[in-house]
Scaffold this active site. Structure first.
Site, PDB file in Angstrom:
ATOM      1  N   PRO A  89     -13.442 -26.316 -16.855  1.00 27.31           N
ATOM      2  CA  PRO A  89     -13.594 -25.646 -15.628  1.00 27.31           C
ATOM      3  C   PRO A  89     -13.831 -24.126 -16.193  1.00 27.31           C
ATOM      4  CG  PRO A  89     -11.489 -26.317 -15.426  1.00 27.31           C
ATOM      5  CD  PRO A  89     -11.899 -26.883 -16.868  1.00 27.31           C
ATOM      6  N   GLU A 116      -3.762 -28.856 -19.368  1.00 29.03           N
ATOM      7  CA  GLU A 116      -4.217 -27.558 -19.137  1.00 29.03           C
ATOM      8  C   GLU A 116      -5.289 -27.244 -20.072  1.00 29.03           C
ATOM      9  OE1 GLU A 116      -3.471 -25.720 -16.516  1.00 29.03           O
ATOM     10  OE2 GLU A 116      -2.242 -27.522 -16.155  1.00 29.03           O
ATOM     11  N   ARG A 158     -31.275 -39.722 -18.762  1.00 26.96           N
ATOM     12  CA  ARG A 158     -32.344 -40.175 -18.150  1.00 26.96           C
ATOM     13  C   ARG A 158     -33.429 -39.269 -18.798  1.00 26.96           C
ATOM     14  NH1 ARG A 158     -33.337 -36.703 -14.037  1.00 26.96           N
ATOM     15  NH2 ARG A 158     -34.592 -37.837 -12.687  1.00 26.96           N
ATOM     16  N   ASP A 173     -38.347 -33.214 -10.448  1.00 27.77           N
ATOM     17  CA  ASP A 173     -36.916 -33.212 -10.166  1.00 27.77           C
ATOM     18  C   ASP A 173     -36.408 -31.907  -9.574  1.00 27.77           C
ATOM     19  OD1 ASP A 173     -36.399 -35.865 -11.026  1.00 27.77           O
ATOM     20  OD2 ASP A 173     -35.483 -34.904 -12.945  1.00 27.77           O
TER      21      ASP A 173
HETATM   22 CL1  6GU Z   1     -15.947 -29.995 -17.302  1.00 29.06          CL
HETATM   23  N1  6GU Z   1     -13.363 -30.314 -16.484  1.00 29.06           N
HETATM   24  C1  6GU Z   1     -12.256 -30.267 -15.489  1.00 29.06           C
HETATM   25  N2  6GU Z   1     -11.235 -30.540 -15.796  1.00 29.06           N
HETATM   26  N3  6GU Z   1     -12.564 -29.725 -14.267  1.00 29.06           N
HETATM   27  C2  6GU Z   1     -13.886 -29.402 -14.054  1.00 29.06           C
HETATM   28  C3  6GU Z   1     -15.035 -29.295 -15.087  1.00 29.06           C
HETATM   29  C4  6GU Z   1     -14.677 -29.808 -16.198  1.00 29.06           C
HETATM   30  N4  6GU Z   1     -16.035 -28.986 -14.201  1.00 29.06           N
HETATM   31  C5  6GU Z   1     -15.847 -28.603 -13.147  1.00 29.06           C
HETATM   32  N5  6GU Z   1     -14.578 -28.779 -12.754  1.00 29.06           N
END
Ligand code: 6GU
Length: 270
Positions: A89, A116, A158, A173
């Site tokens: 994230p 984590e 895709r 798209d």
């Molecule tokens: Cl790539 N990993 C995690 N754990 N949470 C996320 C993410 C990735 N992308 C958005 N939230």
């Protein structure tokens, strides 16, 4: 394209054998290899995590199993260099542009983590040897990177030549570069021509391709202004023709001092 995924939940990646991605693999266009990280542990509990230095909640994935796994996998083809995709994230946003870039690579290695995250030294080590991308699929937090890998692999696969039935299918798209860049696709319809008293927009039955294209573009503006105003606000207004400006005006949008469009302040939406 070769795709390796290292995970402590190999079963989570089972959907890669299904649908578009699964068929591409069955046809030999994709070589998908799922690896269990615990195969590179040596203790009897197959430990992959430990407490964080400096304290705090949660657990961190230990560097040793990742290092052994990535050495073996990245070293398995001496003639090729993988791009390593680290789902987190905290990464850069995964966009259609990045999907297009990654779809041109011969080999991707994904490292979805739980807990984590992975000890930083692992990312630093492989970034000194390979192209490493830390990537997030959106502004929310998931329990692990496996679902993001499914998302990214589907978006990338895709785009591979011959994977989608129709080569034109991704020309317009949403988010693809080109005339429909930064516009969301509008509504679509199929038979029957009347369903529960609801008909089809007349123009789609007209056979007039120019009028149909214009109607679709107007609908794209309706949907984009409603659902993703940021895409209109940041778009280069040079991309907008006279008819685009007309529909934007009807929708209550006007150019600001820099030429970029914004919602006209006097227009209040219901
Ligand atoms: Cl790539 N990993 C995690 N754990 N949470 C996320 C993410 C990735 N992308 C958005 N939230």
């Amino acid at each position: 394209m070769r795709l390796d995924v290292v995970t402590i939940f190999p079963e989570y990646l089972a959907p890669l054998n299904v649908s578009l991605v699964g068929k591409a693999a069955a046809r030999g266009q994709l070589d998908v290899r799922i690896h269990d990280l615990r195969g590179w542990t040596h203790d009897k509990h197959n430990t992959v995590d430990d407490t964080p230095y400096g304290g705090g909640p949660g657990m961190v994935m230990k560097p040793d199993p990742w290092g052994e796994a990535l050495d073996e996998i990245t070293g398995s083809d001496p003639d090729a260099e993988p791009v390593i995709v680290v789902p987190t994230p905290s990464g850069r946003p995964f966009t259609q542009e990045l999907a297009v870039e990654l779809s041109a690579k011969p080999w991707l290695v994904f490292t979805p983590a739980r807990y984590e995250g992975i000890d930083r030294r692992v990312i630093d080590e492989y970034a000194s040897r390979y192209d490493v991308r830390e990537v997030s699929i959106g502004d929310y937090v998931l329990a692990g990177g496996e679902a993001p890998v499914l998302v990214m692999v589907e978006a990338i696969a895709r785009l591979l030549p011959g994977v989608l039935g129709n080569a034109a299918s991704h020309q317009d798209d949403s988010f693809a570069p080109g005339p429909m860049a930064n516009l969301l696709e509008g509504p679509v319809y199929t038979k029957p021509p009347e369903w529960r008293g609801r008909g089809i927009p007349e123009v789609l039955l007209s056979g007039h391709h120019g009028k149909i294209a214009r109607w679709r573009r107007d609908e794209a503006f309706r949907r984009t202004t409603a659902n993703r105003p940021d895409l209109i606000e940041t778009a280069d207004p040079a991309a907008y023709d006279k008819k685009d400006r007309e529909i934007l005006s009807i929708l209550g949008w006007a150019p600001g001092p820099d030429g970029r469009f914004g919602r006209s302040p006097e227009v209040v939406e219901e």
